[in-house]
Design a protein around this motif. Sequence first.
Motif, short mmCIF file in Angstrom:
data_model
loop_
_atom_site.label_atom_id
_atom_site.label_comp_id
_atom_site.label_asym_id
_atom_site.label_seq_id
_atom_site.Cartn_x
_atom_site.Cartn_y
_atom_site.Cartn_z
N THR A 31 7.45 -8.11 -0.42
CA THR A 31 7.23 -6.95 0.40
C THR A 31 7.09 -7.41 2.04
O THR A 31 7.76 -6.91 2.63
N SER A 276 -5.43 6.55 8.43
CA SER A 276 -5.34 7.30 7.23
C SER A 276 -5.38 8.91 7.77
O SER A 276 -4.94 9.77 7.27
N VAL A 315 -1.56 -1.34 3.82
CA VAL A 315 -1.53 -1.49 2.54
C VAL A 315 -2.38 -0.75 1.80
O VAL A 315 -1.82 -0.37 0.65
N ARG A 316 -3.44 -0.61 1.93
CA ARG A 316 -4.40 0.16 1.09
C ARG A 316 -4.00 1.86 0.88
O ARG A 316 -4.26 2.16 -0.14
N ASP A 318 -1.12 2.57 1.29
CA ASP A 318 0.55 2.54 0.76
C ASP A 318 1.39 3.23 1.85
O ASP A 318 2.10 4.27 1.51
N TYR A 319 1.15 2.68 3.20
CA TYR A 319 1.70 3.36 4.19
C TYR A 319 3.04 2.65 4.79
O TYR A 319 3.69 2.65 6.11
N ASP A 321 6.26 2.31 4.57
CA ASP A 321 7.04 3.12 4.66
C ASP A 321 7.10 4.03 5.68
O ASP A 321 7.97 4.80 5.92
N LEU A 355 -1.76 -7.81 1.69
CA LEU A 355 -0.98 -7.59 0.55
C LEU A 355 -1.57 -8.51 -0.43
O LEU A 355 -1.21 -8.26 -1.65
N THR A 359 -6.09 -5.01 -4.38
CA THR A 359 -6.24 -3.42 -3.77
C THR A 359 -6.60 -2.76 -5.03
O THR A 359 -7.66 -1.62 -5.01
N GLU A 360 -5.80 -2.76 -5.92
CA GLU A 360 -5.89 -1.93 -7.29
C GLU A 360 -7.52 -1.89 -7.78
O GLU A 360 -7.97 -0.82 -7.88
N GLN A 363 -9.94 -0.66 -5.44
CA GLN A 363 -10.06 0.83 -5.33
C GLN A 363 -10.66 1.57 -6.62
O GLN A 363 -11.42 2.78 -6.74
#
Length: 427
Positions: A31, A276, A315-316, A318-319, A321, A355, A359-360, A363
């Motif tokens: 990534t 966010s 990253v958290r 998922d931004y 892109d 990265l 993270t998963e 959360q």
Amino acid sequence: MTNSANIEQAFQLACEQYESLGVDVKAALDTLRRVAISVHCWQGDDVAGFEGDDGALGNGLAVTGNYPGRARTPGELRSDLELAYSLIPGKHRLNLHALYGEFDGPVDRDEIGVDHFQGWIDWSNSQGVSLDFNPSYFSHTKASDGFTLAHADSGIRQFWIDHGIACRKIAAAMGRAQGNACVNNFWVPDGYKDTPANRKAPRERLAASLDAIFAEALSPSETLDAVECKLFGIGSESYVVGSHEFYMGYAISRNKVLCLDAGHFHPTEVISDKISSALMYVPELLLHVSRGVRWDSDHVVTYSDELQAIMQEIVRGDYLDRVHIGLDFFDASINRVAAWTIGTRNALKALLAALLEPTEKLQQLEREGDFTARLARMEEQKTMPLGAIWNHYCQSSGVPVGAEWLEKVQQYEHQVMSKRSDVSAAV
């Protein structure tokens, strides 16, 4: 010199530690390799540009320091950039301002065209470095009173509207040539030193001017329009027309990219907390990653808590892109190539750290209400062996590991930069 075998051994041990937490190191590195930081050209010459005047800054901008060797021509600037890119892992972009065109004679800002940037387009294609762009609403006689697109004089407004239209055409040409969108960012310095009697009228004029600039629809595959807010500046301490609220509303209502500069807010504000929220309402963000010290002082980016927080939010959430990461600092007190290298490597290092977070899992703990475990894991993450992963990434990217890059900069300074004077040179 760093031992290659030791780097790989440390990397393997670090991978085991991260993978024990459920982190896929290979995926993180894959990534990171796809992320292109937009490196700002103006660090290399103290925001002087190549318009042929004395390069005096104005409109709230100030560069401090007199370290020898600043780039005086497009050729010198490109040479410096090529060295910097060779010291930074990954493939990155270049962010150009309109005053960096190649002009054979006097060309005013409303008359610039693609031909003035063809040299940059050709260079970018030869280097594989995509371009981003910015109109230059500063350091000009028609901006000397602190107003441009919000000026009360319709003639001056039209001059700057025409400049913005010209810059959009240039950015679109850059995007077509490189096969990906050139982000074209609008920062306007307009504001008052003291308390205004009418805050409304300048904002109405600014909105109308921007609407005129953006009236022609251009392909988003070629160029993306971004608008940048600011709280205050030198000479506009009491009122800036293009405030955060102004541009947040403008970007939402006109479907534009919103630019958040890390130095453009109150010293107790941070842009990491805004990412966010803003992305709930605007399609994309442009970040100008900088480091303000007490004010919008644009210091070289260091590996600070806020830099890490910015990358963690990207990253958290998922931004990746939807966020364009650019840098914006200018320090004339140190070697300018070193400044680029330090700042860009730090930005990438912070992104790698984000990265490499589980993270998963973090959360999940949050959803379950286990805030004890969430805090404990976040704190343990701070001493994970990030350096070993970073060193491997640099080595595998063919760039110096650790501070080895500094020797190359010092050698270049001795052989090339030390021979430059403050007198303009031939291209």
